[in-house]
Motif scaffolding. Structure first.
Motif, PDB file in Angstrom:
ATOM      1  N   CYS A 126      37.500  29.677  43.443  1.00 12.37           N
ATOM      2  CA  CYS A 126      37.634  30.618  42.318  1.00 12.37           C
ATOM      3  C   CYS A 126      38.823  30.227  41.441  1.00 12.37           C
ATOM      4  CB  CYS A 126      37.816  32.042  42.832  1.00 12.37           C
ATOM      5  SG  CYS A 126      36.345  32.682  43.677  1.00 12.37           S
ATOM      6  N   THR A 154      39.730  32.482  38.700  1.00 13.39           N
ATOM      7  CA  THR A 154      40.233  33.707  38.081  1.00 13.39           C
ATOM      8  C   THR A 154      40.180  34.834  39.105  1.00 13.39           C
ATOM      9  OG1 THR A 154      39.345  33.018  35.944  1.00 13.39           O
ATOM     10  CG2 THR A 154      39.875  35.354  36.182  1.00 13.39           C
ATOM     11  N   VAL A 155      41.231  35.610  39.151  1.00 15.75           N
ATOM     12  CA  VAL A 155      41.216  36.852  39.937  1.00 15.75           C
ATOM     13  C   VAL A 155      41.301  38.001  38.938  1.00 15.75           C
ATOM     14  CG1 VAL A 155      43.740  36.892  40.327  1.00 15.75           C
ATOM     15  CG2 VAL A 155      42.233  38.140  41.872  1.00 15.75           C
ATOM     16  N   ARG A 156      40.535  39.030  39.187  1.00 11.51           N
ATOM     17  CA  ARG A 156      40.589  40.227  38.357  1.00 11.51           C
ATOM     18  C   ARG A 156      41.368  41.274  39.126  1.00 11.51           C
ATOM     19  NH1 ARG A 156      36.373  37.475  38.387  1.00 11.51           N
ATOM     20  NH2 ARG A 156      35.472  36.680  36.470  1.00 11.51           N
ATOM     21  N   ILE A 182      41.468  46.683  34.064  1.00 11.59           N
ATOM     22  CA  ILE A 182      41.206  45.450  34.804  1.00 11.59           C
ATOM     23  C   ILE A 182      41.689  44.304  33.934  1.00 11.59           C
ATOM     24  CG2 ILE A 182      39.445  43.917  35.762  1.00 11.59           C
ATOM     25  CD1 ILE A 182      37.699  46.433  36.155  1.00 11.59           C
ATOM     26  N   PRO A 210      41.871  39.939  33.931  1.00 14.13           N
ATOM     27  CA  PRO A 210      41.598  38.659  34.576  1.00 14.13           C
ATOM     28  C   PRO A 210      42.792  37.719  34.401  1.00 14.13           C
ATOM     29  CG  PRO A 210      40.505  38.744  32.453  1.00 14.13           C
ATOM     30  CD  PRO A 210      41.224  40.059  32.628  1.00 14.13           C
ATOM     31  N   SER A 259      44.678  33.782  35.884  1.00  8.51           N
ATOM     32  CA  SER A 259      44.700  32.596  36.733  1.00  8.51           C
ATOM     33  C   SER A 259      45.662  32.873  37.876  1.00  8.51           C
ATOM     34  CB  SER A 259      45.181  31.383  35.940  1.00  8.51           C
ATOM     35  OG  SER A 259      44.338  31.147  34.843  1.00  8.51           O
ATOM     36  N   LYS A 300      50.091  45.181  30.904  1.00  6.87           N
ATOM     37  CA  LYS A 300      49.983  44.642  32.261  1.00  6.87           C
ATOM     38  C   LYS A 300      51.359  44.534  32.909  1.00  6.87           C
ATOM     39  CE  LYS A 300      49.314  40.312  32.208  1.00  6.87           C
ATOM     40  NZ  LYS A 300      48.724  39.010  31.955  1.00  6.87           N
ATOM     41  N   GLU A 325      39.502  41.134  42.756  1.00 10.73           N
ATOM     42  CA  GLU A 325      38.134  40.617  42.837  1.00 10.73           C
ATOM     43  C   GLU A 325      38.137  39.224  42.266  1.00 10.73           C
ATOM     44  OE1 GLU A 325      34.124  39.411  41.715  1.00 10.73           O
ATOM     45  OE2 GLU A 325      35.849  39.601  40.384  1.00 10.73           O
ATOM     46  N   MET A 326      37.484  38.296  42.954  1.00  9.54           N
ATOM     47  CA  MET A 326      37.273  36.946  42.442  1.00  9.54           C
ATOM     48  C   MET A 326      35.886  36.510  42.874  1.00  9.54           C
ATOM     49  SD  MET A 326      39.868  34.743  44.906  1.00  9.54           S
ATOM     50  CE  MET A 326      41.276  35.820  44.772  1.00  9.54           C
ATOM     51  N   SER A 339      32.145  35.703  46.785  1.00  4.39           N
ATOM     52  CA  SER A 339      33.164  36.586  46.223  1.00  4.39           C
ATOM     53  C   SER A 339      34.148  37.073  47.273  1.00  4.39           C
ATOM     54  CB  SER A 339      32.510  37.793  45.540  1.00  4.39           C
ATOM     55  OG  SER A 339      31.871  38.613  46.496  1.00  4.39           O
TER      56      SER A 339
END
Length: 170
Positions: free
Chosen positions: A24, A26-28, A39, A41, A43, A70, A87-88, A109
């Motif tokens: 993965c 990107t992590v959200r 939410i 996203p 790196s 953020k 989540e990724m 995921s």
């Protein structure tokens, strides 16, 4: 933690879980601030450790500007951290079927929860940035001038719980 509805899709092997995290890009992150839920996203880089019992422990490293929604939300409780959801996922292609509702999607995921902490120590910032570079651009230089370390915001997510899931292509 609630049982996964389709247990056959659960990924429990630590090596397979790490492969998903590595694949993965990107992590959200889901969080709550004064304006409500959001939410974002981003790196990431990561540290992966197995304890004596073979349980995986995941730490995510992120960077951003030091201001904005953020950054304010993630710094709101300082050293106590802020609760986040993660989540990724990796897209592995469309699964075709004989009719529209038989189509699906192959994926891998990770979902979980943890706490995000601002990182202020120079050495910890450099470590976090090096982990991001190692994940996003393996082999690229990862030295950071003092001015860059002072300017950038670095965040550490201590993931408390996470699970993996996959639907394999046919």
């Amino acid at each position: 933690m609630k049982a996964m509805r389709l247990a056959k899709r659960a990924v429990t092997d630590p090596g397979a879980l790490r492969e998903i995290v590595e694949a993965c890009r990107t992590v959200r992150l889901g969080a709550v601030d004064d304006e409500g839920m959001f939410i974002v996203p981003v790196s990431f880089g990561y540290d992966w450790e197995l304890d004596e019992a073979g349980e995986a422990h995941l730490t995510l490293w992120l960077h951003s500007a030091g201001e904005g929604r953020k950054a304010a939300a993630f710094a709101a409780h300082g050293a106590d951290g802020v609760e986040v959801a993660i989540e990724m996922d990796c897209e592995d292609g469309v699964i075709t079927g004989d009719y529209a509702c038989a189509y699906s999607f192959a994926y891998r995921s990770i979902m979980g929860t943890g706490r995000i902490f601002p990182v202020s120590n120079r050495d910890d910032k450099a470590h976090g940035l090096a982990r991001i570079m190692a994940h996003m651009a393996p082999g690229a230089p990862s030295t950071f001038p003092d001015a860059a370390l002072e300017r950038v915001a670095v965040w550490r997510v201590e993931v408390d719980t996470f699970s993996g899931k996959q639907r394999q292509p046919k």
